[in-house]
Scaffold this motif. Structure first.
Motif: not given
Ligand SMILES: Nc1ncnc2c1ncn2[C@@H]1O[C@H](COP(=O)(O)OP(=O)(O)OP(=O)(O)O)[C@@H](O)[C@H]1O
Ligand SMILES: [Mg+2]
Lengths: 296, 235
Positions: B80, A184, B74, A187-191, B50, B70, A95, B48
């Motif tokens: 998330s 993080p 998505t 990453q969660l939006v798809g990057i 991580l 991750a 992170e 998700n």
């Protein structure tokens, strides 16, 4: 009267020089933001950019402006290598940088800096060289400005504006900014963090090396393997002054430093190191009063 | 739609989850409740991507995604809003939302989805050009949910959307979550606000000390005497 004119022209020269400083610092700022690493070898990549311009001039007669695309391309390549060689292993799956990784990257970029200086001294001798290019002067009242410096300042501001457009108007640019703010979440939006970190680092190196090429206009005989030691500290001061991660901060910080150093030399007797010391001195109160930089 | 099978996971050698199994059914709203530190957020991170589990499987639409990073999840349709929202603080509301549609499956229809999010949360349209650090907690939560919706999720995961919000805002957010569920979206929700969450859920899991200790339809969980005492704080 003569003194006032001298002061004015030093001020104007400082502004022009500051634009180049801004580009160099901008490269550092990007690398810092996206790769979370303080690149101790920053000055050596400025040096490589300057030598790039020097050899392109020597071999093909290019002026420093013409060497920009070549330096940029080399810088991008070097940046990708740097990312995968030095950073990827430390950053992957994290992170943020932990203390251990920070130490590893500090030590390894420090080592890289020594290797680069020494290799450059072996290959190109420790002697000063320069690029003979002087497209003349333009006169504004009492102030006479070198056209080379003026062109370079315009190019510098354009580079910063262009990178601003890239970072704020394109998907990839926004992804790089997102990455530098919260890995993080990015990453969660798809990057894919490997892509943003490597491209962000590459762009940072491209800009740094182009900055080195632009700087040569101000260094008629000032290109030498250890020149990074003069300009890396300036970049660090600018990034802190302008605020880490702030794009326009580099420009404001660069102009401030350009003026301080140029006008400073007027009073401190043409001594770059002394003027730099003055620049570091003004950093202390700024850090105390506005740790997030001079821009809001 | 989503299954966890025998998941063990932890941080830097400290095990936090023990043999966790759960399922989120298509079109349903699944809720995980439990006290602080029970491991709820850790379960979501395993889902998700991580956090890699040390044992067990994550299945999404029948595919084993345990080893997928991750960002690929998505792209596959899991979206998330993490604990504490984790917005991009220096970017505007609209830039945050648009980044939500970064996944290729969502990018093409970003404009329409943005319009949909603005209709769901009209306040965000007014705030579109403010940096998100300037927003109130409730507004930030709306951006967080909106950003997750921008990815056009098949499964929407929300980690404590009510955390730190005023009671009135909490009801507002729960109302929106219920609307999403009624619109047919599959949801997985983690809440400490167990009572309110279970009331709008289809199925619930109770976690304690890294394990699932109870599972069932919400009315049954709400009736469990010890749960009521333990943390629903209702008489
Ligand atoms: N990044 C981390 N590194 C180390 N330990 C962690 C980390 N995140 C959580 N933990 C530990 O894992 C355990 C479970 O934490 P988790 O955040 O999953 O709980 P939670 O049920 O979501 O709690 P809360 O209701 O407070 O959000 C806790 O003991 C916590 O201290
Ligand atoms: Mg949690």
């Amino acid at each position: 009267m003569a003194d006032a004119a001298l002061f004015l022209s030093d001020l104007a020269l400082g502004v022009l020089l500051g634009c180049v400083f801004a580009v160099i610092a901008h490269g550092l700022n990007l690398i810092w933001g996206v790769a979370k690493v303080v690149n101790v070898a920053h000055g050596e990549f400025i040096m490589l950019g300057a030598y790039g311009a020097y050899f392109l001039n020597l071999w093909f007669g290019f002026n420093p402006l013409l060497s920009i695309p070549f330096d940029a391309a080399i810088g991008l390549g070097v940046g990708v290598l740097f990312y995968f060689g030095f950073l990827h292993r430390e950053l992957r799956g994290k992170e943020s940088m932990d203390l251990q990784s920070e130490m590893v990257t500090l030590v390894s970029t420090f080592g890289l800096s020594l290797v680069l200086i020494n290799t450059a001294q072996k290959l190109w001798t420790p002697d000063n060289v320069g690029i003979p290019w002087s497209p003349g002067y333009v006169v504004f009242g009492p102030v006479q400005l070198p056209l080379g410096g003026l062109y370079v300042a315009i190019v510098s501001v354009s580079i910063i504006a262009l990178s601003h457009v890239f970072l704020s108007k394109t998907y990839l640019g926004n992804a790089i900014r997102a990455h530098s703010q919260d890995i993080p979440a990015a990453q969660l939006v798809g990057i894919n963090p490997t892509i943003t970190a490597s491209i962000g680092t590459a762009v940072g190196f491209g800009i740094t090396m182009v900055g080195g090429a632009l700087l040569t206009v101000w260094l008629p005989t000032g290109i030498f393997p250890a020149m990074g030691n003069l300009y890396a500290p300036i970049s660090f001061v600018i990034v802190v002054l302008g605020g880490p991660g702030k794009m326009w901060g580099s420009l404001v910080g660069g102009l401030t430093l350009g003026v301080i150093i140029n006008v400073g030399q007027l009073f401190l007797g043409n001594n770059l190191s002394l003027a730099e010391a003055a620049a570091f001195l003004i950093l202390i109160p700024v850090l105390l009063l506005r740790p997030e930089g001079i821009l809001r | 739609m989503l299954q966890l099978e025998g998941i063990d996971a932890g941080y830097a050698g400290t095990q936090v989850l023990w043999d966790v199994a759960l399922e989120a059914k298509q079109g349903a709203m699944t809720v995980i409740v439990g006290p602080n530190g029970a491991g709820k957020s850790t379960v979501l991170k395993v889902i998700n991507g991580l956090l890699r589990p040390t044992r067990g499987k994550v299945l999404f639409q029948g595919n084993d995604i345990t080893r997928r990073p991750a960002h690929e999840r998505t792209e596959a349709g899991i979206s998330s809003c993490p604990e504490g929202r984790r917005l991009f603080p220096q970017l505007t509301v609209e830039a945050n939302l648009r980044l939500g549609a970064y996944a290729k499956r969502a990018r093409g229809s970003a404009d329409e989805t943005l319009e949909y999010v603005y209709r769901l949360f009209p306040r965000l349209r007014e705030r579109a050009h403010l940096k998100t650090i300037r927003l109130s907690g409730g507004e930030q939560q709306m951006v967080g949910i909106g950003r997750a919706l921008m990815a056009k999720p098949l499964l929407l995961i929300l980690d404590e959307p009510s955390l730190g919000l005023a009671p009135k805002t909490v009801s507002e957010i729960f109302q929106k979550v219920r609307e999403l569920r009624e619109g047919g979206l599959t949801l997985l929700l983690v809440e400490q606000n167990a009572y309110q969450a279970l009331r709008i859920a289809d199925f619930g899991y109770v976690m304690q000390e890294g394990r699932i200790v109870n599972a069932g339809p919400p009315d049954r969980l709400l009736d469990l005497e010890d749960l009521r005492k333990a943390y629903f704080a209702i008489p």
